[in-house]
Design an enzyme around this catalytic site. Structure first.
Site, PDB file in Angstrom:
ATOM      1  N   ALA A 242     -36.642 -32.810 -48.727  1.00  0.00           N
ATOM      2  CA  ALA A 242     -36.566 -34.255 -49.008  1.00  0.00           C
ATOM      3  C   ALA A 242     -36.109 -35.090 -47.823  1.00  0.00           C
ATOM      4  O   ALA A 242     -35.854 -36.287 -47.983  1.00  0.00           O
ATOM      5  CB  ALA A 242     -35.688 -34.542 -50.215  1.00  0.00           C
ATOM      6  N   ALA A 243     -36.041 -34.524 -46.634  1.00  0.00           N
ATOM      7  CA  ALA A 243     -35.701 -35.339 -45.463  1.00  0.00           C
ATOM      8  C   ALA A 243     -36.757 -36.424 -45.248  1.00  0.00           C
ATOM      9  O   ALA A 243     -36.428 -37.578 -44.939  1.00  0.00           O
ATOM     10  CB  ALA A 243     -35.592 -34.459 -44.224  1.00  0.00           C
ATOM     11  N   GLY A 244     -38.017 -36.055 -45.425  1.00  0.00           N
ATOM     12  CA  GLY A 244     -39.090 -37.033 -45.278  1.00  0.00           C
ATOM     13  C   GLY A 244     -39.008 -38.128 -46.321  1.00  0.00           C
ATOM     14  O   GLY A 244     -39.261 -39.305 -46.030  1.00  0.00           O
ATOM     15  N   ASP A 245     -38.655 -37.768 -47.547  1.00  0.00           N
ATOM     16  CA  ASP A 245     -38.520 -38.772 -48.603  1.00  0.00           C
ATOM     17  C   ASP A 245     -37.333 -39.689 -48.339  1.00  0.00           C
ATOM     18  O   ASP A 245     -37.389 -40.897 -48.612  1.00  0.00           O
ATOM     19  CB  ASP A 245     -38.356 -38.092 -49.965  1.00  0.00           C
ATOM     20  CG  ASP A 245     -39.602 -37.328 -50.388  1.00  0.00           C
ATOM     21  OD1 ASP A 245     -40.704 -37.750 -50.013  1.00  0.00           O
ATOM     22  OD2 ASP A 245     -39.462 -36.297 -51.069  1.00  0.00           O
TER      23      ASP A 245
END
Length: 297
Positions: A242-245
């Site tokens: 979830a780093a991209g989110d």
């Protein structure tokens, strides 16, 4: 206050932590298992809410215990769930393996997300009231296209994360203001193996794009501005799930607040860097004071 609508998925993440991910046919022993609320749509909603926006979630959960927990998690982070429907059957799940280097591999089972194949009454009005609509591809493509078209009709900024990667129809691209793929997705969409060339090629599809490059940072391209390379803060990654989110949710807030593009990208990168220092998806996402502190450090 900035209002962001999110049309997308909610999943219960079933996360196994291992020293090294298994190869095909291999069995390994893990060191920990966690059940953590996630889903790309819900993740971006939580990230945006914690970054300081008013956020509304459009999607579906099942009538199971996971659905109850997913809704409660969103509400606990300040996300409005009036347009998050409850349907018969199981909620979506994501089966995630996280290795000791913070890398991950994911299998998503849509569950209730598969029922979100159109806009329901009231959805377009909610989208029209927002500053930005966040979209991903963990719900049926027909709903993503309908949501983007509705936003486009009402002059609402659309930000699309093309994940899980699939061919993007022309009508979706025509209604996308900003595309945010990772490096793999950008290469897949364009057929270019060099990230910078892939980013430039994306401008044949959309007016602006941000290619996320993991620990390296991100690359921003626009039809009407010079490319920008923005580095990420150097941190020790625990879990990149979830780093991209987190990046996209925070970026949506920064752009809606009319921060200059370079500042918006750096602020979003600061948010993402905080998230990878903690385990889990929504559980790892930082609040605005934390982002501001890292950004100004």
């Amino acid at each position: 206050m900035t209002h962001i609508a999110v049309l997308g998925s909610t999943n219960m993440d079933l996360v196994a932590f291992v020293a090294k991910a298994p190869q095909r046919g291999e069995t390994v022993t893990g060191r920990e298992f966690r059940t953590i609320p996630g889903g790309k749509g819900a993740n971006q909603a939580v990230a945006a809410a914690r970054a300081g926006a008013t956020v509304s979630m459009i999607g579906a959960v099942g009538n199971d215990a996971a659905g109850t927990r997913l809704r409660e998690t969103l509400e606990h982070s300040g996300v409005d769930t009036d347009f998050l429907r409850t349907v018969e059957g199981p909620s979506g799940t994501a089966h995630i393996v996280v290795d000791d280097e913070g890398g991950n591999s994911i299998v998503v089972i849509p569950g209730a997300n598969g029922t979100v194949d159109h806009l329901s009454p009231g959805d377009e009005g909610l989208i029209a009231s927002a500053d930005t609509l966040l979209l991903q591809l963990e719900i049926p493509l027909a709903a993503v296209v309908a949501g983007a078209a509705a936003a486009h009709r009402h002059g609402v900024r659309t930000i699309l994360t093309p994940s899980p990667i699939q061919p993007l129809p022309p009508e979706l691209l025509a209604a996308t203001d900003l595309l945010v793929p990772n490096q793999y997705e950008a290469i897949t969409l364009t057929g270019r193996t060099d990230p910078r060339e892939a980013a430039t090629a994306l401008l044949e599809l959309v007016p602006r794009a941000v290619v996320t490059l993991g620990a390296t940072g991100c690359l921003y391209v626009s039809r009407d501005a010079e490319p920008l390379v923005v580095p990420a803060p150097r941190v020790e990654a625990v879990d990149t799930t979830a780093a991209g989110d987190t990046f996209t949710g925070a970026l949506a807030v920064a752009l809606a607040e009319e921060k200059p593009v370079r500042e918006a990208l750096s602020w979003a990168a600061a948010a993402a860097s905080l998230s990878v220092e903690r385990a889990g998806a929504s559980a790892s996402m930082p609040y605005r004071p934390e982002i501001d502190a890292r950004f100004t450090a």
